[in-house]
Design a protein around this motif. Structure first.
Motif, PDB file in Angstrom:
ATOM      1  N   LEU A 105       0.819  -1.147   0.057  1.00 44.85           N
ATOM      2  CA  LEU A 105      -0.299  -0.021   0.053  1.00 44.85           C
ATOM      3  C   LEU A 105       0.957   1.350  -0.029  1.00 44.85           C
ATOM      4  CD1 LEU A 105      -2.683  -0.953   2.572  1.00 44.85           C
ATOM      5  CD2 LEU A 105      -3.004  -0.747   0.075  1.00 44.85           C
ATOM      6  N   THR A 106       2.103   1.179   0.454  1.00 44.40           N
ATOM      7  CA  THR A 106       2.869   2.478   0.773  1.00 44.40           C
ATOM      8  C   THR A 106       4.051   2.667  -0.144  1.00 44.40           C
ATOM      9  OG1 THR A 106       4.117   1.442   2.619  1.00 44.40           O
ATOM     10  CG2 THR A 106       1.890   2.696   3.218  1.00 44.40           C
ATOM     11  N   GLN A 107       4.548   1.332  -0.401  1.00 37.47           N
ATOM     12  CA  GLN A 107       5.870   1.388  -1.173  1.00 37.47           C
ATOM     13  C   GLN A 107       5.890   0.951  -2.689  1.00 37.47           C
ATOM     14  OE1 GLN A 107       8.526   2.492   0.535  1.00 37.47           O
ATOM     15  NE2 GLN A 107       7.265   2.947   2.281  1.00 37.47           N
ATOM     16  N   LEU A 108       4.743   0.328  -3.085  1.00 38.72           N
ATOM     17  CA  LEU A 108       4.962  -0.295  -4.347  1.00 38.72           C
ATOM     18  C   LEU A 108       4.114   0.153  -5.435  1.00 38.72           C
ATOM     19  CD1 LEU A 108       5.125  -4.001  -3.147  1.00 38.72           C
ATOM     20  CD2 LEU A 108       7.263  -2.496  -3.795  1.00 38.72           C
ATOM     21  N   HIS A 109       4.073   1.632  -5.669  1.00 34.30           N
ATOM     22  CA  HIS A 109       3.079   2.335  -6.353  1.00 34.30           C
ATOM     23  C   HIS A 109       3.648   1.844  -7.881  1.00 34.30           C
ATOM     24  CE1 HIS A 109       1.934   4.354  -3.072  1.00 34.30           C
ATOM     25  NE2 HIS A 109       3.191   4.603  -2.680  1.00 34.30           N
ATOM     26  N   ASN A 110       4.629   1.337  -8.209  1.00 40.09           N
ATOM     27  CA  ASN A 110       4.916   1.145  -9.619  1.00 40.09           C
ATOM     28  C   ASN A 110       5.497  -0.371  -9.691  1.00 40.09           C
ATOM     29  OD1 ASN A 110       4.581   3.747 -10.699  1.00 40.09           O
ATOM     30  ND2 ASN A 110       6.312   4.387  -9.464  1.00 40.09           N
ATOM     31  N   GLY A 111       5.288  -0.957  -8.687  1.00 37.02           N
ATOM     32  CA  GLY A 111       5.780  -2.298  -8.598  1.00 37.02           C
ATOM     33  C   GLY A 111       4.724  -3.658  -9.196  1.00 37.02           C
ATOM     34  N   ASN A 112       4.892  -4.624  -8.999  1.00 33.05           N
ATOM     35  CA  ASN A 112       3.863  -5.994  -9.303  1.00 33.05           C
ATOM     36  C   ASN A 112       2.841  -5.513  -8.511  1.00 33.05           C
ATOM     37  OD1 ASN A 112       2.704  -8.079 -10.017  1.00 33.05           O
ATOM     38  ND2 ASN A 112       4.078  -9.552  -8.987  1.00 33.05           N
ATOM     39  N   LEU A 113       1.728  -4.870  -8.899  1.00 36.61           N
ATOM     40  CA  LEU A 113       0.659  -4.326  -8.231  1.00 36.61           C
ATOM     41  C   LEU A 113      -0.415  -5.597  -8.340  1.00 36.61           C
ATOM     42  CD1 LEU A 113       0.138  -0.700  -9.174  1.00 36.61           C
ATOM     43  CD2 LEU A 113       1.138  -1.593  -7.103  1.00 36.61           C
ATOM     44  N   ARG A 114      -0.181  -6.627  -8.912  1.00 31.12           N
ATOM     45  CA  ARG A 114      -1.207  -7.734  -8.956  1.00 31.12           C
ATOM     46  C   ARG A 114      -0.699  -8.717  -8.127  1.00 31.12           C
ATOM     47  NH1 ARG A 114      -4.882  -6.700 -12.890  1.00 31.12           N
ATOM     48  NH2 ARG A 114      -4.283  -5.130 -14.528  1.00 31.12           N
ATOM     49  N   ALA A 115       0.508  -8.706  -7.356  1.00 33.02           N
ATOM     50  CA  ALA A 115       0.904  -9.594  -6.392  1.00 33.02           C
ATOM     51  C   ALA A 115       0.005  -9.765  -5.263  1.00 33.02           C
ATOM     52  CB  ALA A 115       2.230  -9.287  -6.076  1.00 33.02           C
ATOM     53  N   ALA A 116      -0.525 -11.006  -5.011  1.00 34.02           N
ATOM     54  CA  ALA A 116      -1.455 -11.228  -3.727  1.00 34.02           C
ATOM     55  C   ALA A 116      -0.662 -12.060  -2.738  1.00 34.02           C
ATOM     56  CB  ALA A 116      -2.705 -11.959  -4.230  1.00 34.02           C
ATOM     57  N   LYS A 117       0.322 -13.064  -2.913  1.00 29.28           N
ATOM     58  CA  LYS A 117       0.851 -13.654  -1.811  1.00 29.28           C
ATOM     59  C   LYS A 117       1.814 -12.702  -1.212  1.00 29.28           C
ATOM     60  CE  LYS A 117       0.136 -18.549  -3.477  1.00 29.28           C
ATOM     61  NZ  LYS A 117       0.570 -19.657  -4.091  1.00 29.28           N
ATOM     62  N   ALA A 118       2.050 -13.022   0.086  1.00 31.61           N
ATOM     63  CA  ALA A 118       3.316 -12.226   0.703  1.00 31.61           C
ATOM     64  C   ALA A 118       4.401 -12.360   0.168  1.00 31.61           C
ATOM     65  CB  ALA A 118       3.047 -12.585   2.173  1.00 31.61           C
ATOM     66  N   PRO A 119       5.006 -13.470  -0.169  1.00 30.80           N
ATOM     67  CA  PRO A 119       6.359 -13.790  -0.858  1.00 30.80           C
ATOM     68  C   PRO A 119       6.546 -13.043  -2.143  1.00 30.80           C
ATOM     69  CG  PRO A 119       5.421 -15.874  -0.095  1.00 30.80           C
ATOM     70  CD  PRO A 119       4.369 -14.870   0.017  1.00 30.80           C
ATOM     71  N   ASP A 120       5.494 -12.931  -2.932  1.00 33.65           N
ATOM     72  CA  ASP A 120       5.445 -12.182  -4.327  1.00 33.65           C
ATOM     73  C   ASP A 120       5.589 -10.720  -4.014  1.00 33.65           C
ATOM     74  OD1 ASP A 120       5.165 -14.266  -5.641  1.00 33.65           O
ATOM     75  OD2 ASP A 120       2.937 -14.145  -5.651  1.00 33.65           O
ATOM     76  N   LEU A 162      11.992  -6.098  -2.858  1.00 31.91           N
ATOM     77  CA  LEU A 162      13.278  -6.071  -3.453  1.00 31.91           C
ATOM     78  C   LEU A 162      13.504  -5.662  -4.671  1.00 31.91           C
ATOM     79  CD1 LEU A 162      14.091  -9.783  -1.937  1.00 31.91           C
ATOM     80  CD2 LEU A 162      14.931  -7.624  -1.092  1.00 31.91           C
ATOM     81  N   THR A 163      12.744  -5.944  -5.862  1.00 31.06           N
ATOM     82  CA  THR A 163      13.063  -5.546  -6.998  1.00 31.06           C
ATOM     83  C   THR A 163      13.203  -4.146  -7.173  1.00 31.06           C
ATOM     84  OG1 THR A 163      12.114  -7.593  -7.993  1.00 31.06           O
ATOM     85  CG2 THR A 163      12.164  -5.713  -9.435  1.00 31.06           C
ATOM     86  N   ALA A 164      11.867  -3.398  -6.446  1.00 29.95           N
ATOM     87  CA  ALA A 164      11.722  -1.984  -6.467  1.00 29.95           C
ATOM     88  C   ALA A 164      12.881  -1.101  -5.477  1.00 29.95           C
ATOM     89  CB  ALA A 164      10.258  -1.660  -5.992  1.00 29.95           C
ATOM     90  N   GLY A 165      13.551  -1.982  -4.683  1.00 26.69           N
ATOM     91  CA  GLY A 165      14.601  -1.446  -3.975  1.00 26.69           C
ATOM     92  C   GLY A 165      14.312  -0.589  -2.554  1.00 26.69           C
ATOM     93  N   VAL A 166      13.133  -1.085  -2.179  1.00 26.00           N
ATOM     94  CA  VAL A 166      12.380  -0.420  -1.229  1.00 26.00           C
ATOM     95  C   VAL A 166      12.340  -1.193   0.312  1.00 26.00           C
ATOM     96  CG1 VAL A 166      10.906   1.174  -2.630  1.00 26.00           C
ATOM     97  CG2 VAL A 166       9.975  -1.127  -1.766  1.00 26.00           C
ATOM     98  N   ALA A 167      13.117  -2.148   0.253  1.00 27.79           N
ATOM     99  CA  ALA A 167      13.300  -2.883   1.506  1.00 27.79           C
ATOM    100  C   ALA A 167      14.489  -3.731   1.656  1.00 27.79           C
ATOM    101  CB  ALA A 167      12.056  -4.113   1.296  1.00 27.79           C
TER     102      ALA A 167
END
Length: 978
Positions: free
Chosen positions: A873-888, A894-899
């Motif tokens: 909700l707060t960090q992945l505005h341009n990431g994989n917004l369709r990911a539903a499982k926590a690992p995804d 990680l890919t977005a470099g925000v964690a």
């Protein structure tokens, strides 16, 4: 395949041959002393040793200096790739090639491949079977090139017309298939192997047409002769592969190439057991692969019979008699021994594998694999042979294949016999890397005797159903004291009660046991069943459930025969009855569900959505009534959930795969239930003009993490062009009321108690405004609410949402709406506070019971999900917004470099561990997990998912994981307030 290079020196140091003092001079190769190899003295010495001991390889080394240098400087697998590229290029230029040019190119490439394979195996960089796989790969490619060239040649001769004249590979859809038998089919060609082929053609192909005055069989016979010539004819450059077409049906009376229909008719009417065995390894490797694969698929009932016929049993008994006589022969000698056909040889291992496959492969798809080593591993895994026997035979097979290759490398001859001359034996030993000939003799003798021993024991061993039963008595009116003692020793807590239960089985009180043969078969099974029940920590409960199963079973003989013939099922049944109450209840309520375990695809893993859809469609075929359809759906869902549970329990699938499988089942039956509900409403109220509807799944259904006990969180969303329009049926109603009725019908279809129970509990409370709002929501209402009114926790829930069925266009719009809502930039600080407050409230209201309550416990799966949802909700505005499982979500972070990478990887590992605990506890117990009460089978299954050896270690491991999740949560979300 190993990736070390010769240049790194990772190869054996070979001794000079003891056999011939003049060998070095005879094998002198000038370029080995050149500048290119000066930096690689060990490699150069290795080549000299090979050349001294193999005239064939000596000539090959001398013929290909550039390849030798490349092998020295590069990884040998890279050289193979370069050779394959040459072959690919040849295939693309076939239209301009002559037959002589094609034959020359194939022979040159064969020489390079054989040299590379030999040096890789002799140096220890490739196992004999890895080298065999490369030789098989080359054979397949060479046959493909030959097929394509021959079709161009036939077209140029005016005998056929190629419909697609621009095709570079005309054989691809030609209906002409090259079926490889034996070692080539299994990708196990030996170094100088013949290739056994069957050429099958379909004269109805749309790719080629006859254009001359010849018949299809005549043209195909010419094709077959051309194929043999290209592969087999010896020229100044040698040959490619000796080719044998005599394994085709009735070779003395049939042409070299046979039609598909004739072959199928022959096998159906006249096929023999030796042909069944030969076809076990058959595979289509060139020509029209799809057509060949379809042909072999149609032969599966011939090869793999669900039940043995008397002829097959007679054949096997005859073979066993020959084996027994064979064991009385004299001892094994080294000189002149045939390592393929002789005692303790390769054929004994292969024969055992194929015979066992014929016996049981009809009922178990896992026993249908082509590779010898692969099948030995499967036999051990399934308990057909002891693990050590499997290991011994695998080692022997690899070693004997290595010796076989060494024999053939001497002169490129199809020989399997150890030389009779002592000097030649010494050369063979040296070629294979043995510093002393005596060491080679000892090892070969050891492996031959090992195979001989196991081979004889394997065929003499009879099935053992457990206890001998001599001390078990369940007859008479009085309890037998010795039997009670035996039951107590087996692990039963109430042995007298158990004695009484078993005694009633012999009275024929149950319908399934009224037939004397059924009682006799159960009596034979009883000792083993009691022993297996006793191995669990729930022996009494398991046997009582088995008694309940017998009481409901309509016919017993089929089940008892099945259990007797399938020891693995006989062991599995007590495990299910003792360890998994929900699965046991399913069997007791509907014993026929056990038949699902007979499906050969059971051990292949859970079926995908397409397979499930096909099965459901077949199950509902010719069923029209709504109630009967809903009952059928319930039966289908229950059986499929049962099979997923058993697969999970027996480690056929992982806990994560189980979550996906349960979700696929639910999504499929919900889709069907929606269609039935929609039809019901349509009959009464017609349709809403321009109306569309879909179901949005949330929770575990949305994130594909369902368990066997999960309910369904759903929102029904509809869209219409005009809100004021009425439905057009006999009883017209407003739009909102129409879709509320549809939702009500859906709830009834899924949750109403019927003859076959309920499908799923449903929860619609996550819809806008919760229980206060309407059951159905328009797309406009849903979008407005989510953008303007929804709370943070509702957006968190939306992180796991996905449309699962309904109108495709509406599903796409809803999915896009969900993404857009989640992608809105929001106040991270406020969101963090909201998430933390919600987690703190849940911990106060529903605290975790103990360490194994991994969903609710502090540091459990809820914390993992909350962290994931906060990040999304707060960090992945341009990431994989369709990911539903926590690992995804964590991977997207990680890919977005925000964690922090360490944090994300630890959370992914924790999620996987929690998933394992949740899936297994939901499946297998209704009580708290404890070391002394939890069934042994469940504890063992849990331990497979963790790097620990005991229940106590598992508990400590979980505590450590939970503590670490708390630390990460506090760092990301802040410490929770009490």
């Amino acid at each position: 395949m190993k990736s070390s290079s010769f240049a790194e020196g990772n190869f054996k140091t070979f001794a000079r041959s003891e056999a011939d003092a003049d060998a070095a001079e005879a094998a002198s190769i000038d370029f080995l002393d050149g500048d290119e190899l000066k930096e690689f003295p060990e490699f150069r010495d290795f080549l000299r040793t090979v050349a001294e001991n193999s005239p064939y390889l000596c000539r090959a080394i001398e013929a290909h200096p550039k390849l030798i240098i490349a092998l020295c400087q590069n990884r040998w697998v890279s050289v193979f790739e370069a050779i394959k590229s040459e072959l690919d290029a040849l295939g693309l230029q076939l239209k301009g090639q002559t037959k002589a040019e094609v034959m020359s190119a194939l022979r040159t490439t064969k020489s390079k491949v054989h040299l590379s394979a030999a040096l890789a195996e002799l140096s220890g960089q490739a196992s004999p079977l890895e080298a065999a796989a490369v030789l098989s790969r080359f054979a397949a490619k060479a046959l493909q090139v030959a097929c394509d060239f021959l079709l161009f040649e036939l077209a140029n001769a005016g005998l056929i017309e190629l419909v697609d004249k621009s095709a570079e590979k005309p054989s691809a859809k030609s209906g002409i298939s090259i079926i490889a038998m034996g070692k080539l089919g299994a990708r196990e060609l030996n170094y100088s192997s013949d290739i056994d082929l069957i050429i099958v053609f379909d004269p109805t192909s749309d790719v080629i047409r006859l254009s001359g005055n010849k018949s299809y069989p005549e043209v195909m016979s010419r094709f077959a002769r051309g194929l043999v010539q290209i592969m087999d004819e010896r020229t100044g450059e040698g040959y490619v592969f000796r080719t044998d077409l005599r394994l085709r049906p009735d070779p003395g009376a049939t042409p070299l190439a046979i039609s598909r229909d004739f072959a199928l008719s022959y096998y159906e009417a006249r096929g023999q057991n030796w042909e069944r065995a030969a076809l076990i390894k058959a595979d289509c490797i060139a020509g029209d692969i799809d057509a060949g694969s379809d042909f072999l698929a149609e032969l599966l009932p011939f090869i793999w019979r669900r039940y043995l016929d008397y002829a097959a049993i007679s054949d096997i008994k005859s073979i066993k008699r020959q084996i027994n006589a064979h064991r009385g022969e004299n001892g094994i000698a080294i000189e002149g021994h045939n390592v393929k056909l002789g005692r303790g040889g390769i054929r004994e291992i292969e024969f055992f594998v194929q015979t066992q496959q014929l016996i049981a492969g009809g009922r178990d798809h896992d026993l249908r694999k082509r590779g010898t080593i692969e099948m030995l591993e499967v036999f051990a895994k399934k308990g057909w042979i002891a693990p050590q026997v499997s290991v011994d035979l695998q080692h022997a097979y690899e070693f004997l294949r290595h010796v076989e290759h060494g024999i053939q490398m001497y002169a490129d001859e199809q020989s399997h016999t150890v030389p009779t001359d002592s000097k030649r034996v010494a050369q063979l030993a040296s070629l294979l890397g043995f510093p002393e000939t005596d060491n080679f003799r000892e090892e070969l003798l050891h492996q031959l005797r090992s195979v001989e021993k196991h081979f004889g024991e394997l065929f003499e061993k009879e099935a053992d159903l457990g206890l001998d039963g001599e001390n078990l008595s369940f007859t008479g009116g009085e309890v037998d004291p010795s039997t009670v003692d035996a039951l107590e020793a087996l692990g039963f807590q109430r042995p007298r009660d158990i004695w009484n239960i078993v005694r009633t089985w012999h009275t024929g009180r149950y319908r399934a046991l009224q037939w004397e043969k059924a009682r006799e078969r159960l009596t034979e099974l009883t000792p083993f069943l009691l022993e297996e029940f006793g191995k669990t920590q729930q022996a009494d409960a398991a046997l009582i459930r088995f008694d309940a199963l017998l009481a409901r079973l309509p016919v017993g003989m089929q089940l008892f025969s099945l259990l007797q013939s399938k020891p693995e099922l006989l062991r599995l049944l007590p495990t299910i009855l003792s360890a998994a109450p929900s699965l046991a209840d399913t069997i007791v309520e509907n014993p026929l569900v056990f038949d699902g375990l007979l499906d050969p695809s059971f051990v292949a893993g859970a079926p995908d959505t397409n397979e499930l859809q096909a099965r459901l469609d077949a199950f509902l075929e010719d069923i029209d009534g709504e109630e009967e359809q809903l009952d059928r759906i319930r039966i289908f869902a229950r059986e499929q959930r049962f099979l997923v549970g058993v697969r999970l329990l027996t480690s056929v699938i992982t806990p994560v795969e189980a979550g996906n499988a349960y979700t696929n089942i639910a999504a499929l039956v919900v889709s069907k239930a929606l269609a039935i509900a929609a039809h019901n409403v349509k009959e009464k109220h017609g349709l809403v003009p321009g109306g569309r509807v879909c179901l949005l799944a949330l929770g575990r259904l949305g994130s594909c993490e369902m368990t066997t006990t999960s309910d369904l969180d759903l929102i029904l969303i509809y869209d219409v062009e005009d809100d004021e329009v009425m439905s057009n049926g006999p009883r017209q109603i407003a739009v909102s009321q129409y879709y509320i009725r549809l939702t009500q019908r859906l709830i009834a279809a899924l949750s109403a108690p019927m003859a076959q129970g309920i499908l799923y509990e449903l929860d619609f409370r996550l819809r806008p405004s919760g229980n206060k709002g309407p059951l159905a929501t328009s797309l406009r209402q849903f979008t407005k609410y989510q953008r303007e009114e929804a709370w943070t926790w509702e957006h968190m829930a939306l992180c796991r949402a996905r449309p699962i069925c309904g109108d495709a266009s509406l599903m796409a719009e809803v999915a896009e709406t969900v993404v857009n809502v989640i992608a809105v930039e929001r106040d991270a600080s406020k969101t963090k506070n909201d998430v933390s407050e919600m987690r703190a409230r849940l911990m106060r209201e529903k605290p975790g019971a103990d360490t194994f309550d991994v969903k609710r416990v502090n540091g459990g799966s809820t914390d993992v999900d909350f962290i994931a949802q906060y990040l999304r909700l707060t960090q992945l505005h341009n990431g994989n917004l369709r990911a539903a499982k926590a690992p995804d979500i964590f991977r997207s972070a990680l890919t977005a470099g925000v964690a922090d990478a360490r944090h994300m990887n630890e959370l992914i590992a924790a999620w996987k561990q929690y998933t394992a605990i949740i899936q297994l506890t939901r499946l297998c117990t209704t009580e708290a997990i404890t070391a002394d009460k939890t069934p042994t089978a469940i504890v063992d299954r849990m331990l497979k998912e963790f790097p620990v050896d005991s229940f106590e270690d598992l508990e400590q491991h979980l505590k450590a994981t939970q503590a670490r999740v708390v630390e990460i949560r506090d760092e990301i979300l802040g410490k929770l307030e009490d």
